[in-house]
Design a protein around this motif. Structure first.
Motif, PDB file in Angstrom:
ATOM      1  N   VAL A 184       0.694  -1.315   0.418  1.00 53.33           N
ATOM      2  CA  VAL A 184      -0.200  -0.079   0.113  1.00 53.33           C
ATOM      3  C   VAL A 184       1.130   1.100   0.407  1.00 53.33           C
ATOM      4  O   VAL A 184       0.413   2.120  -0.837  1.00 53.33           O
ATOM      5  CB  VAL A 184      -1.037  -0.405   1.148  1.00 53.33           C
ATOM      6  N   LEU A 185       2.251   0.985   0.812  1.00 54.07           N
ATOM      7  CA  LEU A 185       2.648   2.638   1.004  1.00 54.07           C
ATOM      8  C   LEU A 185       3.092   2.433  -0.576  1.00 54.07           C
ATOM      9  O   LEU A 185       3.951   3.681  -0.886  1.00 54.07           O
ATOM     10  CB  LEU A 185       3.379   2.338   2.226  1.00 54.07           C
ATOM     11  N   ALA A 186       3.574   1.554  -1.164  1.00 56.87           N
ATOM     12  CA  ALA A 186       4.766   1.492  -2.560  1.00 56.87           C
ATOM     13  C   ALA A 186       3.172   2.654  -3.352  1.00 56.87           C
ATOM     14  O   ALA A 186       3.834   2.336  -4.722  1.00 56.87           O
ATOM     15  CB  ALA A 186       4.990   0.602  -3.265  1.00 56.87           C
ATOM     16  N   GLY A 187       2.286   3.218  -3.047  1.00 53.30           N
ATOM     17  CA  GLY A 187       1.612   3.481  -3.805  1.00 53.30           C
ATOM     18  C   GLY A 187       0.371   2.281  -4.949  1.00 53.30           C
ATOM     19  O   GLY A 187      -0.786   2.907  -5.575  1.00 53.30           O
ATOM     20  N   ARG A 188       0.268   1.406  -4.186  1.00 51.17           N
ATOM     21  CA  ARG A 188      -1.083   0.077  -4.860  1.00 51.17           C
ATOM     22  C   ARG A 188      -2.435   0.528  -4.188  1.00 51.17           C
ATOM     23  O   ARG A 188      -2.001   1.211  -2.872  1.00 51.17           O
ATOM     24  CB  ARG A 188      -0.615  -1.427  -5.035  1.00 51.17           C
ATOM     25  N   PRO A 189      -3.367   0.753  -5.103  1.00 50.57           N
ATOM     26  CA  PRO A 189      -4.678   0.811  -4.241  1.00 50.57           C
ATOM     27  C   PRO A 189      -5.015  -0.725  -3.060  1.00 50.57           C
ATOM     28  O   PRO A 189      -4.859  -1.744  -3.233  1.00 50.57           O
ATOM     29  CB  PRO A 189      -5.357   0.519  -5.668  1.00 50.57           C
ATOM     30  N   VAL A 190      -5.169  -0.166  -2.466  1.00 51.80           N
ATOM     31  CA  VAL A 190      -5.923  -1.382  -1.060  1.00 51.80           C
ATOM     32  C   VAL A 190      -6.681  -2.585  -2.125  1.00 51.80           C
ATOM     33  O   VAL A 190      -6.357  -3.183  -1.414  1.00 51.80           O
ATOM     34  CB  VAL A 190      -6.183  -0.717   0.320  1.00 51.80           C
ATOM     35  N   ALA A 191      -8.063  -1.654  -2.562  1.00 50.88           N
ATOM     36  CA  ALA A 191      -8.593  -2.555  -2.960  1.00 50.88           C
ATOM     37  C   ALA A 191      -7.763  -3.930  -4.173  1.00 50.88           C
ATOM     38  O   ALA A 191      -8.233  -5.180  -4.061  1.00 50.88           O
ATOM     39  CB  ALA A 191      -9.733  -2.294  -4.290  1.00 50.88           C
ATOM     40  N   HIS A 192      -6.956  -3.412  -4.575  1.00 48.48           N
ATOM     41  CA  HIS A 192      -6.327  -4.123  -5.902  1.00 48.48           C
ATOM     42  C   HIS A 192      -4.756  -5.234  -4.920  1.00 48.48           C
ATOM     43  O   HIS A 192      -4.715  -6.330  -5.415  1.00 48.48           O
ATOM     44  CB  HIS A 192      -4.967  -3.503  -6.195  1.00 48.48           C
ATOM     45  N   VAL A 193      -4.255  -4.615  -3.190  1.00 45.44           N
ATOM     46  CA  VAL A 193      -3.560  -5.801  -2.856  1.00 45.44           C
ATOM     47  C   VAL A 193      -4.237  -6.224  -1.703  1.00 45.44           C
ATOM     48  O   VAL A 193      -4.088  -7.505  -1.706  1.00 45.44           O
ATOM     49  CB  VAL A 193      -2.870  -4.542  -1.788  1.00 45.44           C
ATOM     50  N   ALA A 194      -5.725  -5.956  -1.754  1.00 44.04           N
ATOM     51  CA  ALA A 194      -6.474  -7.554  -0.607  1.00 44.04           C
ATOM     52  C   ALA A 194      -7.207  -8.465  -1.868  1.00 44.04           C
ATOM     53  O   ALA A 194      -6.958  -9.500  -1.348  1.00 44.04           O
ATOM     54  CB  ALA A 194      -7.912  -6.476  -0.802  1.00 44.04           C
ATOM     55  N   ALA A 195      -7.242  -8.094  -3.064  1.00 46.93           N
ATOM     56  CA  ALA A 195      -7.060  -9.289  -4.311  1.00 46.93           C
ATOM     57  C   ALA A 195      -6.406  -9.796  -4.245  1.00 46.93           C
ATOM     58  O   ALA A 195      -6.477 -11.518  -4.568  1.00 46.93           O
ATOM     59  CB  ALA A 195      -7.812  -8.255  -5.227  1.00 46.93           C
ATOM     60  N   GLU A 196      -5.015  -9.712  -4.273  1.00 47.49           N
ATOM     61  CA  GLU A 196      -4.062 -10.467  -4.768  1.00 47.49           C
ATOM     62  C   GLU A 196      -3.737 -10.897  -3.185  1.00 47.49           C
ATOM     63  O   GLU A 196      -3.344 -12.752  -3.409  1.00 47.49           O
ATOM     64  CB  GLU A 196      -2.456  -8.621  -4.508  1.00 47.49           C
ATOM     65  N   MET A 197      -3.871 -10.792  -2.136  1.00 44.65           N
ATOM     66  CA  MET A 197      -3.692 -11.934  -1.008  1.00 44.65           C
ATOM     67  C   MET A 197      -4.685 -12.388  -0.780  1.00 44.65           C
ATOM     68  O   MET A 197      -4.844 -13.038   0.842  1.00 44.65           O
ATOM     69  CB  MET A 197      -3.232 -10.300   0.265  1.00 44.65           C
ATOM     70  N   GLY A 198      -6.305 -12.759  -0.827  1.00 46.56           N
ATOM     71  CA  GLY A 198      -6.851 -13.320  -0.956  1.00 46.56           C
ATOM     72  C   GLY A 198      -7.850 -12.997   0.490  1.00 46.56           C
ATOM     73  O   GLY A 198      -8.501 -13.185   0.539  1.00 46.56           O
ATOM     74  N   ILE A 199      -7.984 -11.330   0.773  1.00 48.61           N
ATOM     75  CA  ILE A 199      -8.264 -11.020   1.562  1.00 48.61           C
ATOM     76  C   ILE A 199      -9.348  -9.734   1.438  1.00 48.61           C
ATOM     77  O   ILE A 199      -9.441  -9.585   0.375  1.00 48.61           O
ATOM     78  CB  ILE A 199      -8.023 -10.162   2.653  1.00 48.61           C
ATOM     79  N   SER A 200     -10.438 -10.032   2.317  1.00 45.41           N
ATOM     80  CA  SER A 200     -11.639  -8.700   1.914  1.00 45.41           C
ATOM     81  C   SER A 200     -10.807  -7.314   2.273  1.00 45.41           C
ATOM     82  O   SER A 200      -9.868  -7.012   3.119  1.00 45.41           O
ATOM     83  CB  SER A 200     -12.855  -8.757   3.155  1.00 45.41           C
ATOM     84  N   ARG A 201     -11.617  -6.176   1.278  1.00 44.01           N
ATOM     85  CA  ARG A 201     -11.524  -4.554   1.303  1.00 44.01           C
ATOM     86  C   ARG A 201     -11.380  -4.695   2.375  1.00 44.01           C
ATOM     87  O   ARG A 201     -10.653  -3.713   3.584  1.00 44.01           O
ATOM     88  CB  ARG A 201     -11.796  -4.327   0.261  1.00 44.01           C
ATOM     89  N   PRO A 202     -12.357  -4.241   3.518  1.00 48.41           N
ATOM     90  CA  PRO A 202     -12.676  -4.098   4.548  1.00 48.41           C
ATOM     91  C   PRO A 202     -11.586  -4.241   5.300  1.00 48.41           C
ATOM     92  O   PRO A 202     -11.054  -3.621   6.211  1.00 48.41           O
ATOM     93  CB  PRO A 202     -14.102  -4.853   5.397  1.00 48.41           C
ATOM     94  N   THR A 203     -11.176  -5.695   5.932  1.00 48.55           N
ATOM     95  CA  THR A 203      -9.926  -6.565   5.919  1.00 48.55           C
ATOM     96  C   THR A 203      -8.662  -5.317   6.158  1.00 48.55           C
ATOM     97  O   THR A 203      -8.033  -5.225   7.035  1.00 48.55           O
ATOM     98  CB  THR A 203      -9.966  -7.993   6.087  1.00 48.55           C
ATOM     99  N   ALA A 204      -8.392  -5.589   4.423  1.00 44.06           N
ATOM    100  CA  ALA A 204      -7.548  -4.876   4.336  1.00 44.06           C
ATOM    101  C   ALA A 204      -6.592  -3.285   4.897  1.00 44.06           C
ATOM    102  O   ALA A 204      -6.293  -2.647   5.184  1.00 44.06           O
ATOM    103  CB  ALA A 204      -6.750  -4.515   2.941  1.00 44.06           C
ATOM    104  N   HIS A 205      -8.176  -2.114   4.876  1.00 46.00           N
ATOM    105  CA  HIS A 205      -8.176  -1.512   5.001  1.00 46.00           C
ATOM    106  C   HIS A 205      -8.292  -0.882   6.805  1.00 46.00           C
ATOM    107  O   HIS A 205      -7.572  -0.292   7.403  1.00 46.00           O
ATOM    108  CB  HIS A 205     -10.022  -0.407   5.118  1.00 46.00           C
ATOM    109  N   LYS A 206      -8.595  -1.760   7.872  1.00 42.51           N
ATOM    110  CA  LYS A 206      -8.549  -3.008   8.972  1.00 42.51           C
ATOM    111  C   LYS A 206      -7.441  -2.012   8.947  1.00 42.51           C
ATOM    112  O   LYS A 206      -6.717  -1.660  10.417  1.00 42.51           O
ATOM    113  CB  LYS A 206      -9.420  -3.627   9.864  1.00 42.51           C
TER     114      LYS A 206
END
Length: 327
Positions: free
Chosen positions: A20-42
């Motif tokens: 996320v700090l590298a500039g990637r959208p949180v939603a994209h990182v969540a999809a890559e790691m197999g977790i939901s967007r709310p969990t990633a934002h948490k």
């Protein structure tokens, strides 16, 4: 603690933050790691608010418990437990509480096991441990019945065991109907639990003194300088000669309070281990066979047996790694 199938461990959460700090959208990182967007934002929110500490698991215990039992009721439960040694099934009807609630209260206050209470007073037993090996050594004697040659009735049955006992008695030219006892003298270091034992013929003062001299040499051979010796109030330990022998070696003699064997608890527990893992481990066909097996047990106990009070390590590890100077 994360379960074995968790998508995110602490390491995984760090990777999430780095992406996320590298500039990637949180939603994209969540999809890559197999977790939901709310969990990633948490986890991103926690990291921004708390830093590295925010990536670790928190306790699931609630901040408040409105329905917890009143302190006065909990106090009454504890009083009944300590004064009358009653269990949850007995305390519950007296106070109008479910037994499960009483059990939770007792567990919360460390009173759920009677073995952890001092029987005369009902107070929780206070555990202690000396800071270094040799600061205190527990010494005690355990009495065991001798085994007749050929085996006792536990090994060969009642009739054959009685014949073996009588034959052993006749061989010793004794008119007594029994063949006597063996006395297991033991010394256990309070800090390391390193143990030394011998099977001797009696518990007289000269025997106890000779045993302690050999035990003292055993501890010295492991680099342990003994300061104090803790014993019960047996006549051999209260004799002036035993006290003088300890004083001559620079050791202080200390006795437990009468009827308080838990004070000498480390060697008392070692006696139980002796019975379970040596004396009654298997049927022996003679007293000599049982005595010879003691050396193997002691080696296993000191060098290989895991000890729960030592975080799963054998006593010899505590001796080698303990702080302090040994002469």
């Amino acid at each position: 603690m994360s379960h074995r199938n968790a998508r995110l461990t602490v390491h995984g959460r760090r990777i999430l933050i780095e992406r996320v700090l590298a500039g990637r959208p949180v939603a994209h990182v969540a999809a890559e790691m197999g977790i939901s967007r709310p969990t990633a934002h948490k986890w991103v929110r926690r990291w921004r608010a708390e830093g590295e500490a925010g990536l670790h698991d928190r306790s699931s215990r609630p901040r408040t418990t409105p329905h917890r039992t009143a302190p006065e009721t909990e106090s009454a439960v504890c009083d009944l437990r300590q004064a009358r040694k009653l269990g949850p099934a007995r305390i519950g009807p007296i106070l109008g509480l479910p037994a499960s609630t009483v059990h939770r209260i007792l567990a919360r206050h460390g009173l759920n096991r009677l073995a952890r209470l001092d029987r005369p007073t009902g107070e929780p037993i206070r555990r202690y441990e000396r800071r270094r090996p040799g600061e205190l050594v527990h010494v005690d004697i355990k009495k065991l019945g001798n085994i007749p040659d050929g085996g006792g009735w536990h090994t060969v049955g009642r009739a054959a065991g009685d014949r073996n006992r009588q034959a052993t008695t006749d061989q010793r030219k004794s008119c007594k109907p029994v063949i006597g006892y063996s006395y297991i003298h033991s010394a256990v270091d309070d800090h390391s639990r390193l143990a030394y034992s011998e099977v001797l013929a009696d518990e007289r003062q000269h025997t106890a003194i000779a045993f302690w001299q050999r035990a003292h040499a055993f501890f010295a051979g492991h680099g342990i300088t003994v300061d104090r010796v803790l014993t019960d109030n047996g006549s051999c330990y209260k004799s002036k000669l035993f006290t003088q022998t300890l004083a001559a070696a620079g050791n202080t003699d200390k006795h437990i309070r009468p009827y308080r064997p838990q004070t000498n608890g480390k060697v008392e527990r070692f006696n139980h281990t002796l019975l379970d893992e040596w004396a009654y481990l298997r049927p022996y066909t003679s007293n000599t066979e049982r005595t010879q097996a003691l050396a193997d047990f002691l080696h296993t106990y000191n060098h290989h047996r895991c000890h729960t009070a030592l975080n799963g390590h054998p006593p010899i590890n505590r001796v080698n790694n303990a702080p302090g100077q040994y002469t």
